[in-house]
Write an enzyme that holds these catalytic residues in place. Sequence first.
Site, short mmCIF file in Angstrom:
data_model
loop_
_atom_site.label_atom_id
_atom_site.label_comp_id
_atom_site.label_asym_id
_atom_site.label_seq_id
_atom_site.Cartn_x
_atom_site.Cartn_y
_atom_site.Cartn_z
N THR A 226 0.24 -1.69 -2.63
CA THR A 226 -0.46 -0.57 -3.26
C THR A 226 -1.60 -1.05 -4.14
OG1 THR A 226 1.34 -0.60 -4.84
CG2 THR A 226 1.35 1.14 -3.20
N GLY A 227 -1.83 -2.35 -4.19
CA GLY A 227 -2.99 -2.83 -4.92
C GLY A 227 -2.70 -3.38 -6.30
N GLU A 445 9.29 21.10 -3.24
CA GLU A 445 8.64 20.87 -4.54
C GLU A 445 8.04 22.14 -5.11
OE1 GLU A 445 9.17 18.24 -6.19
OE2 GLU A 445 10.11 17.18 -4.52
P1 ADP Z 1 0.43 -5.49 -4.00
O1 ADP Z 1 0.09 -6.57 -4.97
O2 ADP Z 1 0.66 -4.16 -4.67
O3 ADP Z 1 1.51 -5.80 -3.04
P2 ADP Z 1 -2.20 -6.07 -3.04
O4 ADP Z 1 -2.98 -5.89 -4.27
O5 ADP Z 1 -1.87 -7.45 -2.64
O6 ADP Z 1 -0.85 -5.22 -3.11
O7 ADP Z 1 -2.93 -5.32 -1.85
C1 ADP Z 1 -3.13 -5.92 -0.62
C2 ADP Z 1 -4.45 -5.50 -0.07
O8 ADP Z 1 -4.44 -4.12 0.24
C3 ADP Z 1 -5.60 -5.67 -1.03
O9 ADP Z 1 -6.12 -6.94 -0.99
C4 ADP Z 1 -6.58 -4.63 -0.55
O10 ADP Z 1 -7.34 -5.13 0.52
C5 ADP Z 1 -5.70 -3.53 -0.03
N1 ADP Z 1 -5.51 -2.49 -1.03
C6 ADP Z 1 -4.33 -2.10 -1.57
N2 ADP Z 1 -4.50 -1.09 -2.43
C7 ADP Z 1 -5.82 -0.83 -2.48
C8 ADP Z 1 -6.62 0.10 -3.21
N3 ADP Z 1 -6.09 0.97 -4.07
N4 ADP Z 1 -7.94 0.07 -3.00
C9 ADP Z 1 -8.49 -0.80 -2.13
N5 ADP Z 1 -7.79 -1.69 -1.43
C10 ADP Z 1 -6.47 -1.72 -1.58
ZN ZN Z 2 14.08 18.41 -5.81
#
Ligand code: ADP
Ligand code: ZN
Length: 628
Positions: A226-227, A445
Amino acid sequence: MHEVVNNGNSPSKRPFVFYAIVALLIIMLLNALVFPSLMERSVIEVGYDQFLEMIDSDQVKEVAYDEYGGEFVFIAEDDGRPGLYKTGIWPDDGQRLLQQLMEHPDIQFSASIPTQASPLMSFILTWVLPILFFFIIGEIFYRWMRKKMNNQVPGGMGNAISFGKSGAKVYVADAKTGVKFDNVAGQDEAKETLMEVVDFLHEPEKYADIGAKLPKGVLLVGPPGTGKTLLAKAVAGEAGVPFFSISGSEFVEMFVGMGAAKVRDLFKQANEKAPCIVFIDEIDAIGQKRNTGGVGGNDEREQTLNQLLAEMDGFDGRKGVVLLAATNRPESLDPALLRPGRFDRRVPVELPDLQGRKAILRVHSKEVHISDNIDWDMIARATAGASGAELANIVNEAALRAVREGRKFVIQEDLEESVETVIAGAQRKNAVISDNEKKIVSYHEIGHALVAAMQSHSAPVTKITIIPRTSGALGYTMQVDEGEHMLMTRKEILNKIATLTGGRSAEEMIFGKDNMTTGASNDIEQATKLARALITRYGMTDEFDMVALETVQNQYLGGDASLACAADTASRIDARVVEIVKEAHEKARKILEENEDKLHELAQYLLEKETITGEEFMEMLNRKEKIQ
Ligand code: ADP
Ligand code: ZN
């Protein structure tokens, strides 16, 4: 509570000191036993008579008298090879010796003839060589160990000779190439919170002047992909500070004490580079609840965790070292980690909703050549429940497909195809919700939200979403009380129970009794708890009046309650609980039936938008009322 903090006696130093002492002892032993014979040039002891004979036969070349030992030391040639000899002297025989020596004027007299090798030689032989020897052995041993460990922990230790070093990769953020918040799509709430950290790193004095301490640790909580890592990098990029990243699993080493040493080393590096960001991915690997039972504990992990806690307490927050950590299992973390002064701030990083997915797709589409007329809305709709990483993967897959098809840019069809490949993979992991499920969750919901809104004494709805949560819930209706609110009235409790039953009520109404789902299990649990507490703890029923029927064991640790009444009373309480919940359920059903068209309209809207705010919700509700 056991919180062992071992700062001083560092376990990692133990092996080194230990080996050094052992080596020293061995060297001393060798010096005492083996080397003396090597050091002393071999001296042949002969009788006095033989000495005189040797003088006679012209073998002796050089003679010295050793007063201290009361003996003669002489160099003589035997078979053409010079050797070192010594002999005692009979004191009364000096005359004879003198005479003999005079007869042989070619014999040299010296002050002394060294019987030992030179001091420099002996120093080299006894100290320098052995130390060199152990150093080389040690070096070979370290290399061998490192190789072994790298095999066991993939990517474990970085590539320099870093035995006991954290191996934390140092990313020195560059103002131009560093990740910025713009690279992170959606996640506005997370960005907002982290903005403060960035500001702090920019102007630490501003905070120091007031005496404000920023949280040392921020915990990013959310499902994988999720980033979270991206956000942490963005904080470093925005602030223009170095970024240390290490994964929790890298701390757990095969040798006890190594993990703790790595933690210490990481913080040492970070302190030198402050201000900076330290990012610990998968912190649950070391941060799991410690074993209080004693049996089967993981010593290594606990030691590492203790070291982490000690370091967090030890560093000065004002220096500008900010710790970010990521986990998707916050409930498994040791409570000590979440205490004030440690990871006391929690930032949820949830799966993106429709708008978020569109934004993420756009961000990643900038990296590839792509046709202008892409229906992003359609792609985003088809990917409900997908994570940012999966969306990034979709764009990449589409680009790969375009290459395979011999095109120079990505078209709609590529994206649609890759959605299927990526989502099909994801569906196996249960990550993506089907359209039908989404519909059910929407009605559920809105059911909660409508029942809440239609009762005068309930907290206003602030947010409704059908994006799965980290907690495992498929949807979520958030209600926040206005202002401080410590006391709850009986009316409010009853309304809350009705609101909790609203989700299931909506399901029953729209899809029929046979199609109700398991999605209400948490609602049921909460409603039952509240109804029971109303009777047994809050004394709000006529039948039982103000009698405490249960006692709360430990208010702070979960609040387990146990009944304190006769069995007969217990069954009457159960009956009353059922009554209360049934009444509330009935009330909820009635409210929804009276507002069926609103239920449909709002649920459709939610289905489309996936997340709606409290204002949007109220606006739609009120607008509808005016038209009617
Ligand atoms: P986590 O650490 O939560 O497991 P990451 O930060 O490693 O996830 O995300 C993996 C890849 O997914 C990132 O390098 C990016 O390319 C993409 N990604 C995930 N979330 C986003 C976001 N909100 N915006 C843009 N790219 C994202
Ligand atoms: Zn409920």
